[in-house]
Motif scaffolding. Sequence first.
Motif, PDB file in Angstrom:
ATOM      1  N   VAL A 132      44.632  45.275  57.901  1.00  0.00           N
ATOM      2  CA  VAL A 132      43.698  45.816  56.911  1.00  0.00           C
ATOM      3  C   VAL A 132      44.456  46.496  55.778  1.00  0.00           C
ATOM      4  CG1 VAL A 132      41.916  47.566  56.543  1.00  0.00           C
ATOM      5  CG2 VAL A 132      41.801  46.055  58.549  1.00  0.00           C
ATOM      6  N   ASP A 133      45.369  47.388  56.134  1.00  0.00           N
ATOM      7  CA  ASP A 133      46.112  48.130  55.123  1.00  0.00           C
ATOM      8  C   ASP A 133      47.020  47.214  54.316  1.00  0.00           C
ATOM      9  OD1 ASP A 133      44.865  50.383  56.087  1.00  0.00           O
ATOM     10  OD2 ASP A 133      46.607  51.123  57.199  1.00  0.00           O
ATOM     11  N   GLY A 134      47.640  46.247  54.992  1.00  0.00           N
ATOM     12  CA  GLY A 134      48.536  45.330  54.294  1.00  0.00           C
ATOM     13  C   GLY A 134      47.815  44.483  53.268  1.00  0.00           C
ATOM     14  N   ALA A 135      46.638  43.968  53.626  1.00  0.00           N
ATOM     15  CA  ALA A 135      45.866  43.161  52.679  1.00  0.00           C
ATOM     16  C   ALA A 135      45.427  44.009  51.492  1.00  0.00           C
ATOM     17  CB  ALA A 135      44.662  42.553  53.377  1.00  0.00           C
ATOM     18  N   ARG A 136      44.889  45.186  51.775  1.00  0.00           N
ATOM     19  CA  ARG A 136      44.396  46.040  50.695  1.00  0.00           C
ATOM     20  C   ARG A 136      45.515  46.458  49.746  1.00  0.00           C
ATOM     21  NH1 ARG A 136      40.076  49.779  54.148  1.00  0.00           N
ATOM     22  NH2 ARG A 136      38.222  48.521  53.629  1.00  0.00           N
ATOM     23  N   ALA A 137      46.693  46.709  50.272  1.00  0.00           N
ATOM     24  CA  ALA A 137      47.812  47.128  49.426  1.00  0.00           C
ATOM     25  C   ALA A 137      48.201  46.039  48.432  1.00  0.00           C
ATOM     26  CB  ALA A 137      49.014  47.498  50.304  1.00  0.00           C
ATOM     27  N   ARG A 138      47.832  44.802  48.722  1.00  0.00           N
ATOM     28  CA  ARG A 138      48.173  43.686  47.842  1.00  0.00           C
ATOM     29  C   ARG A 138      46.977  43.185  47.037  1.00  0.00           C
ATOM     30  NH1 ARG A 138      51.199  44.630  51.841  1.00  0.00           N
ATOM     31  NH2 ARG A 138      53.436  44.173  51.807  1.00  0.00           N
ATOM     32  N   GLY A 139      45.902  43.941  47.054  1.00  0.00           N
ATOM     33  CA  GLY A 139      44.736  43.571  46.267  1.00  0.00           C
ATOM     34  C   GLY A 139      43.877  42.499  46.897  1.00  0.00           C
ATOM     35  N   ALA A 140      44.163  42.152  48.152  1.00  0.00           N
ATOM     36  CA  ALA A 140      43.360  41.170  48.879  1.00  0.00           C
ATOM     37  C   ALA A 140      42.324  41.894  49.720  1.00  0.00           C
ATOM     38  CB  ALA A 140      44.258  40.300  49.757  1.00  0.00           C
ATOM     39  N   ARG A 141      41.343  41.149  50.201  1.00  0.00           N
ATOM     40  CA  ARG A 141      40.265  41.761  50.978  1.00  0.00           C
ATOM     41  C   ARG A 141      40.398  41.409  52.451  1.00  0.00           C
ATOM     42  NH1 ARG A 141      33.691  41.509  49.850  1.00  0.00           N
ATOM     43  NH2 ARG A 141      33.113  42.935  51.548  1.00  0.00           N
ATOM     44  N   PRO A 142      40.528  42.393  53.334  1.00  0.00           N
ATOM     45  CA  PRO A 142      40.556  42.105  54.770  1.00  0.00           C
ATOM     46  C   PRO A 142      39.143  41.879  55.299  1.00  0.00           C
ATOM     47  CG  PRO A 142      40.748  44.453  54.416  1.00  0.00           C
ATOM     48  CD  PRO A 142      40.696  43.832  53.044  1.00  0.00           C
ATOM     49  N   VAL A 143      39.030  40.985  56.281  1.00  0.00           N
ATOM     50  CA  VAL A 143      37.760  40.699  56.941  1.00  0.00           C
ATOM     51  C   VAL A 143      38.049  40.616  58.433  1.00  0.00           C
ATOM     52  CG1 VAL A 143      35.828  39.110  57.170  1.00  0.00           C
ATOM     53  CG2 VAL A 143      36.963  39.375  54.948  1.00  0.00           C
ATOM     54  N   LEU A 144      37.380  41.436  59.228  1.00  0.00           N
ATOM     55  CA  LEU A 144      37.566  41.427  60.677  1.00  0.00           C
ATOM     56  C   LEU A 144      36.523  40.524  61.331  1.00  0.00           C
ATOM     57  CD1 LEU A 144      38.192  45.237  61.216  1.00  0.00           C
ATOM     58  CD2 LEU A 144      39.883  43.412  61.508  1.00  0.00           C
ATOM     59  N   ALA A 145      36.956  39.737  62.300  1.00  0.00           N
ATOM     60  CA  ALA A 145      36.052  38.843  63.033  1.00  0.00           C
ATOM     61  C   ALA A 145      36.236  39.073  64.519  1.00  0.00           C
ATOM     62  CB  ALA A 145      36.335  37.377  62.693  1.00  0.00           C
ATOM     63  N   THR A 146      35.162  39.469  65.210  1.00  0.00           N
ATOM     64  CA  THR A 146      35.254  39.614  66.657  1.00  0.00           C
ATOM     65  C   THR A 146      35.543  38.250  67.280  1.00  0.00           C
ATOM     66  OG1 THR A 146      32.841  39.406  66.815  1.00  0.00           O
ATOM     67  CG2 THR A 146      33.761  41.640  66.782  1.00  0.00           C
ATOM     68  N   ALA A 147      36.243  38.264  68.393  1.00  0.00           N
ATOM     69  CA  ALA A 147      36.744  37.027  68.987  1.00  0.00           C
ATOM     70  C   ALA A 147      35.612  36.136  69.487  1.00  0.00           C
ATOM     71  CB  ALA A 147      37.692  37.345  70.141  1.00  0.00           C
ATOM     72  N   VAL A 148      35.726  34.858  69.200  1.00  0.00           N
ATOM     73  CA  VAL A 148      34.746  33.885  69.686  1.00  0.00           C
ATOM     74  C   VAL A 148      34.734  33.895  71.211  1.00  0.00           C
ATOM     75  CG1 VAL A 148      36.421  31.975  69.615  1.00  0.00           C
ATOM     76  CG2 VAL A 148      33.961  31.493  69.450  1.00  0.00           C
ATOM     77  N   GLU A 149      33.551  33.712  71.782  1.00  0.00           N
ATOM     78  CA  GLU A 149      33.427  33.800  73.237  1.00  0.00           C
ATOM     79  C   GLU A 149      33.886  32.533  73.951  1.00  0.00           C
ATOM     80  OE1 GLU A 149      33.138  35.609  75.667  1.00  0.00           O
ATOM     81  OE2 GLU A 149      32.471  37.527  74.873  1.00  0.00           O
ATOM     82  N   ARG A 150      34.375  32.753  75.173  1.00  0.00           N
ATOM     83  CA  ARG A 150      34.678  31.655  76.080  1.00  0.00           C
ATOM     84  C   ARG A 150      33.380  31.075  76.654  1.00  0.00           C
ATOM     85  NH1 ARG A 150      38.330  35.966  77.326  1.00  0.00           N
ATOM     86  NH2 ARG A 150      40.509  35.378  76.984  1.00  0.00           N
ATOM     87  N   ARG A 151      33.492  29.960  77.295  1.00  0.00           N
ATOM     88  CA  ARG A 151      32.341  29.352  77.973  1.00  0.00           C
ATOM     89  C   ARG A 151      32.300  29.887  79.407  1.00  0.00           C
ATOM     90  NH1 ARG A 151      31.713  25.424  81.608  1.00  0.00           N
ATOM     91  NH2 ARG A 151      29.631  24.463  81.713  1.00  0.00           N
ATOM     92  N   ARG A 152      31.458  30.903  79.614  1.00  0.00           N
ATOM     93  CA  ARG A 152      31.306  31.484  80.953  1.00  0.00           C
ATOM     94  C   ARG A 152      29.824  31.708  81.222  1.00  0.00           C
ATOM     95  NH1 ARG A 152      36.095  36.032  81.933  1.00  0.00           N
ATOM     96  NH2 ARG A 152      37.850  34.581  81.763  1.00  0.00           N
ATOM     97  N   PHE A 153      29.376  31.255  82.376  1.00  0.00           N
ATOM     98  CA  PHE A 153      27.978  31.406  82.775  1.00  0.00           C
ATOM     99  C   PHE A 153      27.920  31.948  84.192  1.00  0.00           C
ATOM    100  CE2 PHE A 153      27.795  28.399  79.337  1.00  0.00           C
ATOM    101  CZ  PHE A 153      26.574  28.658  78.707  1.00  0.00           C
ATOM    102  N   ASP A 154      26.921  32.786  84.450  1.00  0.00           N
ATOM    103  CA  ASP A 154      26.730  33.266  85.808  1.00  0.00           C
ATOM    104  C   ASP A 154      25.853  32.292  86.593  1.00  0.00           C
ATOM    105  OD1 ASP A 154      24.070  33.745  85.070  1.00  0.00           O
ATOM    106  OD2 ASP A 154      24.362  35.901  84.831  1.00  0.00           O
ATOM    107  N   ALA A 155      25.604  32.614  87.842  1.00  0.00           N
ATOM    108  CA  ALA A 155      24.857  31.700  88.710  1.00  0.00           C
ATOM    109  C   ALA A 155      23.433  31.468  88.221  1.00  0.00           C
ATOM    110  CB  ALA A 155      24.831  32.253  90.136  1.00  0.00           C
TER     111      ALA A 155
END
Length: 262
Positions: A132-155
């Motif tokens: 985040v800080d590195g992008a902003r220091a260079r005039g770029a915009r940081p964007v955070l993305a939560t991790a895509v989920e795995r394929r997991r199902f319960d019974a």
Amino acid sequence: MSLSRRQVAGAALAAIPLTAGTAHAGGRRSRALFVAGDSTAAQKFADAAPETGWGMALPFLLHKEWRVANHAVNGRSSKSFVDEGRLDAILGVIEPGDLLLIQFAHNDEKKDDPARYTEPWTTYQEHLRLYVDGARARGARPVLATAVERRRFDAAGNAVPSHGEYPAAMRALAEREGVALLDVQALSLALWQELGAEETKRYFNWTSTEQDNTHFNPPGAIAVARLVVRELLRTRVLAPRDVRRLEEEIPEEWITWPEPAA
């Protein structure tokens, strides 16, 4: 084989399209969306087909004035990506007006690997702040993305979250730092729930020899890329004019796997 920071930076620069920094009619420079992440987003090569990172599908959904510089690499965490000099490589070429999309958690979760493990509410957030800080220091915009989920199902057939406290920690950091957040974890979990245990197999890298519940095939990569782009629109990181084909079918054969570099 361990690469030096100079070797990593050189490889990253070589991977950036030749259109980098070029100007369109009227002198306007093309803008870039840099992706820092793990194997779920990364470029795959011919020896891995049909495995497909969702970053490979992004160019089909963005206007031609946006280029995708996909620096995501298999097996990396927010920590190891930094330690190997890969964030430095991005920060060495990113420019004002560019975007840095950051998705990590899959490998940060590996407690038995000190080279990659981060704790959600301390070292994970500390490493994300470097991006985040590195992008902003260079005039770029940081964007955070939560991790895509795995394929997991319960019974009972319910899609089950697999990332523990990491999505919550990223959401909290985004709010505290005023960073746009793409909640890909929540959206992908909802999509897997909607599709169900059997139908989701068509989106993951299930083949005659492999049953992979983490990585995608072309339909899955395209579906996740759509989630990412819709979130970029929702958060107003991108405008409607920046996006194309969001509601159109994207042929699977558009996804290609180049031969690995010698």
